[in-house]
Scaffold this motif. Structure first.
Motif, PDB file in Angstrom:
ATOM      1  N   UNK A 149      15.996  -5.820  -2.050  1.00  0.00           N
ATOM      2  CA  UNK A 149      14.606  -5.842  -2.627  1.00  0.00           C
ATOM      3  C   UNK A 149      14.020  -4.508  -3.135  1.00  0.00           C
ATOM      4  N   UNK A 150      14.770  -3.470  -2.822  1.00  0.00           N
ATOM      5  CA  UNK A 150      14.163  -2.029  -3.296  1.00  0.00           C
ATOM      6  C   UNK A 150      14.167  -1.925  -4.462  1.00  0.00           C
ATOM      7  N   UNK A 151      13.237  -1.290  -5.157  1.00  0.00           N
ATOM      8  CA  UNK A 151      13.047  -0.807  -6.613  1.00  0.00           C
ATOM      9  C   UNK A 151      13.601   0.502  -6.878  1.00  0.00           C
ATOM     10  N   UNK A 152      14.428   0.984  -7.717  1.00  0.00           N
ATOM     11  CA  UNK A 152      14.771   2.407  -7.714  1.00  0.00           C
ATOM     12  C   UNK A 152      13.531   2.994  -8.997  1.00  0.00           C
ATOM     13  N   UNK A 153      12.848   3.906  -8.426  1.00  0.00           N
ATOM     14  CA  UNK A 153      12.108   4.566  -9.233  1.00  0.00           C
ATOM     15  C   UNK A 153      12.464   5.723 -10.045  1.00  0.00           C
ATOM     16  N   UNK A 154      13.346   6.792  -9.371  1.00  0.00           N
ATOM     17  CA  UNK A 154      14.076   7.786 -10.033  1.00  0.00           C
ATOM     18  C   UNK A 154      15.390   7.961  -9.424  1.00  0.00           C
ATOM     19  N   UNK A 155      16.056   8.451 -10.448  1.00  0.00           N
ATOM     20  CA  UNK A 155      17.716   8.979 -10.213  1.00  0.00           C
ATOM     21  C   UNK A 155      17.865  10.453 -10.420  1.00  0.00           C
ATOM     22  N   UNK A 156      17.973  11.237  -9.287  1.00  0.00           N
ATOM     23  CA  UNK A 156      18.063  12.617  -9.325  1.00  0.00           C
ATOM     24  C   UNK A 156      16.936  13.149 -10.296  1.00  0.00           C
ATOM     25  N   UNK A 166      19.139   3.086 -14.955  1.00  0.00           N
ATOM     26  CA  UNK A 166      19.782   3.636 -13.590  1.00  0.00           C
ATOM     27  C   UNK A 166      21.181   3.993 -13.450  1.00  0.00           C
ATOM     28  N   UNK A 167      21.980   2.885 -14.026  1.00  0.00           N
ATOM     29  CA  UNK A 167      23.134   2.908 -13.972  1.00  0.00           C
ATOM     30  C   UNK A 167      23.957   4.123 -14.927  1.00  0.00           C
ATOM     31  N   UNK A 168      23.294   4.403 -15.973  1.00  0.00           N
ATOM     32  CA  UNK A 168      23.544   5.522 -16.933  1.00  0.00           C
ATOM     33  C   UNK A 168      23.326   6.787 -16.313  1.00  0.00           C
ATOM     34  N   UNK A 169      22.246   6.859 -15.568  1.00  0.00           N
ATOM     35  CA  UNK A 169      21.812   8.298 -15.098  1.00  0.00           C
ATOM     36  C   UNK A 169      22.867   8.523 -13.848  1.00  0.00           C
ATOM     37  N   UNK A 170      23.136   7.334 -13.047  1.00  0.00           N
ATOM     38  CA  UNK A 170      24.109   7.565 -11.839  1.00  0.00           C
ATOM     39  C   UNK A 170      25.460   7.874 -12.562  1.00  0.00           C
ATOM     40  N   UNK A 171      25.929   7.418 -13.536  1.00  0.00           N
ATOM     41  CA  UNK A 171      27.327   7.690 -14.238  1.00  0.00           C
ATOM     42  C   UNK A 171      27.375   9.169 -14.451  1.00  0.00           C
ATOM     43  N   UNK A 172      26.258   9.574 -15.285  1.00  0.00           N
ATOM     44  CA  UNK A 172      26.208  11.043 -15.754  1.00  0.00           C
ATOM     45  C   UNK A 172      26.178  12.054 -14.557  1.00  0.00           C
ATOM     46  N   UNK A 173      25.273  11.641 -13.600  1.00  0.00           N
ATOM     47  CA  UNK A 173      25.445  12.570 -12.284  1.00  0.00           C
ATOM     48  C   UNK A 173      26.664  12.805 -11.461  1.00  0.00           C
ATOM     49  N   UNK A 345      33.654  13.791 -22.522  1.00  0.00           N
ATOM     50  CA  UNK A 345      33.796  14.295 -21.247  1.00  0.00           C
ATOM     51  C   UNK A 345      34.776  13.561 -20.457  1.00  0.00           C
ATOM     52  N   UNK A 346      34.669  12.349 -20.437  1.00  0.00           N
ATOM     53  CA  UNK A 346      35.543  11.477 -19.943  1.00  0.00           C
ATOM     54  C   UNK A 346      37.074  11.335 -20.433  1.00  0.00           C
ATOM     55  N   UNK A 347      37.224  11.577 -21.597  1.00  0.00           N
ATOM     56  CA  UNK A 347      38.572  11.638 -22.360  1.00  0.00           C
ATOM     57  C   UNK A 347      39.009  13.094 -22.023  1.00  0.00           C
ATOM     58  N   UNK A 348      38.471  14.019 -21.757  1.00  0.00           N
ATOM     59  CA  UNK A 348      38.895  15.382 -21.341  1.00  0.00           C
ATOM     60  C   UNK A 348      39.192  15.243 -19.824  1.00  0.00           C
ATOM     61  N   UNK A 349      38.557  14.549 -18.882  1.00  0.00           N
ATOM     62  CA  UNK A 349      39.068  14.269 -17.445  1.00  0.00           C
ATOM     63  C   UNK A 349      40.051  13.212 -17.519  1.00  0.00           C
ATOM     64  N   UNK A 350      40.489  12.473 -18.384  1.00  0.00           N
ATOM     65  CA  UNK A 350      41.666  11.724 -18.272  1.00  0.00           C
ATOM     66  C   UNK A 350      42.750  12.615 -18.745  1.00  0.00           C
TER      67      UNK A 350
END
Length: 455
Positions: A149-156, A166-173, A345-350
């Protein structure tokens, strides 16, 4: 329409739009440069349909093999060109004009993504709020202290309004950081900061859904423990359970919500459990043995029954996000740029081995996602179309001979050495590029087949 045909139609529409847009970019740039276009083909191989239009008699065709397309231009390297049309030959154009023609295809894909995002942001989309469900046991989310039930207000430090944001910012960080701070507010309106350990995502080579690996799940409202659908030939059907049955207890433990039913069933694969249900005001007892099903390397129980629900989502779970026309355009450009950079970036890391090659998706997986997004609604389908368009644009710009990026590489070399690349060098490059492309397709098909059989 059957499920298979629906997914096939959704995939065909995505593929058709992307190929036409990409090749139309090449076509328009060629016309701008004064190059004669001989054929515009959607697909490869023998034409199934062909017609000639325009002053130049350009042949417009739909070919048998649909995974791609091409624009054939007048070129001395591919046949004899009449003297009066030499100035309209592709190979006679300046290197800068040839570069514009080549880059126009991927540019059209990026432009399509911007237009789609712009329309969506301007029109407004209804999305899930970043409300968290109870974290999986022993997961990073549970260790961080995140609660149901917690609501995420900010990611980093970045404010988020939706689950996807939220998912996008988490993946980027998560690409570079081991811990990410989440600012949350609980149902009691208390604000807290949780530190989420995301190292497990990188250590896994980014295989699977990152949020699942972290134990982050979308909040589910408490639903009454009432059966809505009982699948034929399922454990629930064999036990005599019926739609409308309300589960009162399982193994003498009182049941308060559908989540309690799911929890008991999942932890009892192949083990008989005793249910007491309320049916038409009468208490009925039943014994059911959940089928053992493999999920992420462990066995869980399933009985083949779904919760009774009216299909409507509570208003408190959703948020409508919209922007003015200029703000929407700005956000669309940023969204396209960020996703392009992240894909690269993901292609490079692959290539360096930091990201698993199992993340490569082939036509089967793309068709699956196309069908799923189409079923969710027009907004989701258009977002999926924009994302695949970005991926296609980035892929085509890779410096691999046979792709647009490979041709750009040849032209850069031509500028540096002040002369065209030799035919022999281009021939060898084409062979290498074709081999790399076939290897990539083999990986993609292998991953598709593996996903089909392993789930």
């Amino acid at each position: 329409m059957s499920g298979f045909l629906y997914y096939l139609a959704a995939f065909a529409l995505v593929l058709g739009i992307l190929v036409v847009v990409h090749e139309f970019g090449h076509y328009l740039a060629a016309r701008w440069a004064g190059v004669k276009v001989l054929r515009f083909s959607v697909g490869f191989g023998r034409p199934l349909w062909a017609r000639r239009f325009g002053q130049d008699g350009t042949e417009w065709a739909i070919a048998a093999f649909p995974l791609g397309g091409y624009v054939k231009m007048l070129d001395e390297r591919e046949g004899e060109v009449p003297a009066e049309e030499l100035h309209r030959s592709f190979n006679r154009q300046s290197v800068l004009r040839r570069m514009v023609i080549v880059v126009a295809g991927p540019a059209a894909n990026f432009l399509l993504a911007i237009v789609l995002y712009w329309g969506l942001f301007w029109n407004g989309t209804e999305e899930f709020k970043p409300l968290l469900g109870a974290p999986a046991v022993e997961s990073a989310a549970a260790s961080a202290g995140l609660e149901d039930g917690e609501l995420v207000l900010k990611v980093a430090g970045e404010s988020v309004q939706t689950w996807q944001e939220m998912r996008w910012f988490l993946l980027q960080r998560a690409v570079e950081q081991n811990q990410i701070e989440l600012e949350v507010i609980n149902p009691q309106h208390e604000i807290a900061v949780r530190r989420l350990d995301v190292l497990a995502v990188r250590q896994s080579g980014w295989e699977g859904e990152a949020l699942d690996r972290l134990g982050l799940t979308l909040y589910r409202p408490r639903l009454p423990p009432v059966l809505g659908q009982v699948n034929a030939n399922s454990a629930a059907a064999d036990a005599g359970l019926r739609p409308g049955d309300e589960v009162l207890s399982i193994d003498a433990t009182p049941i308060g919500s559908w989540a309690d039913v799911v929890q008991h069933v999942r932890k009892s694969p192949g083990k008989a459990i005793h249910l007491e249900v309320l049916r038409d005001g009468v208490r009925v007892e039943s014994t059911v043995t959940p089928a053992a099903v493999e999920e992420r390397g462990r066995q869980i129980g399933r009985i083949g029954a779904a919760v009774a629900a009216d299909g409507r989502l509570p208003a408190e779970l959703m948020v409508t996000v919209s922007y003015g026309p200029l703000s929407a355009l700005n956000k669309a450009v940023i969204e396209t740029w960020d996703k392009s950079a992240f894909t690269l970036l993901m292609i490079g890391k692959m290539i360096t081995g930091e990201v698993s090659w199992r993340n490569i998706s082939g036509p089967v997986t793309i068709a699956d996602y196309a069908g799923r997004s189409a079923r969710l609604g027009v907004d989701y389908y258009l977002k999926f179309l924009a994302l695949v368009s970005i991926s296609l644009g980035v892929l085509n710009l890779l410096p691999i001979p046979i792709l647009d990026g490979g041709h750009l590489l040849y032209y850069l070399v031509e500028i540096i050495k002040r002369g065209p690349v030799s035919e022999r060098t281009m021939e060898i490059g084409q062979q290498i590029g074709l081999a790399l492309l076939l290897m990539l397709m083999a990986f993609a098909f292998y991953n598709d087949i593996n996903r089909l059989f392993s789930g």
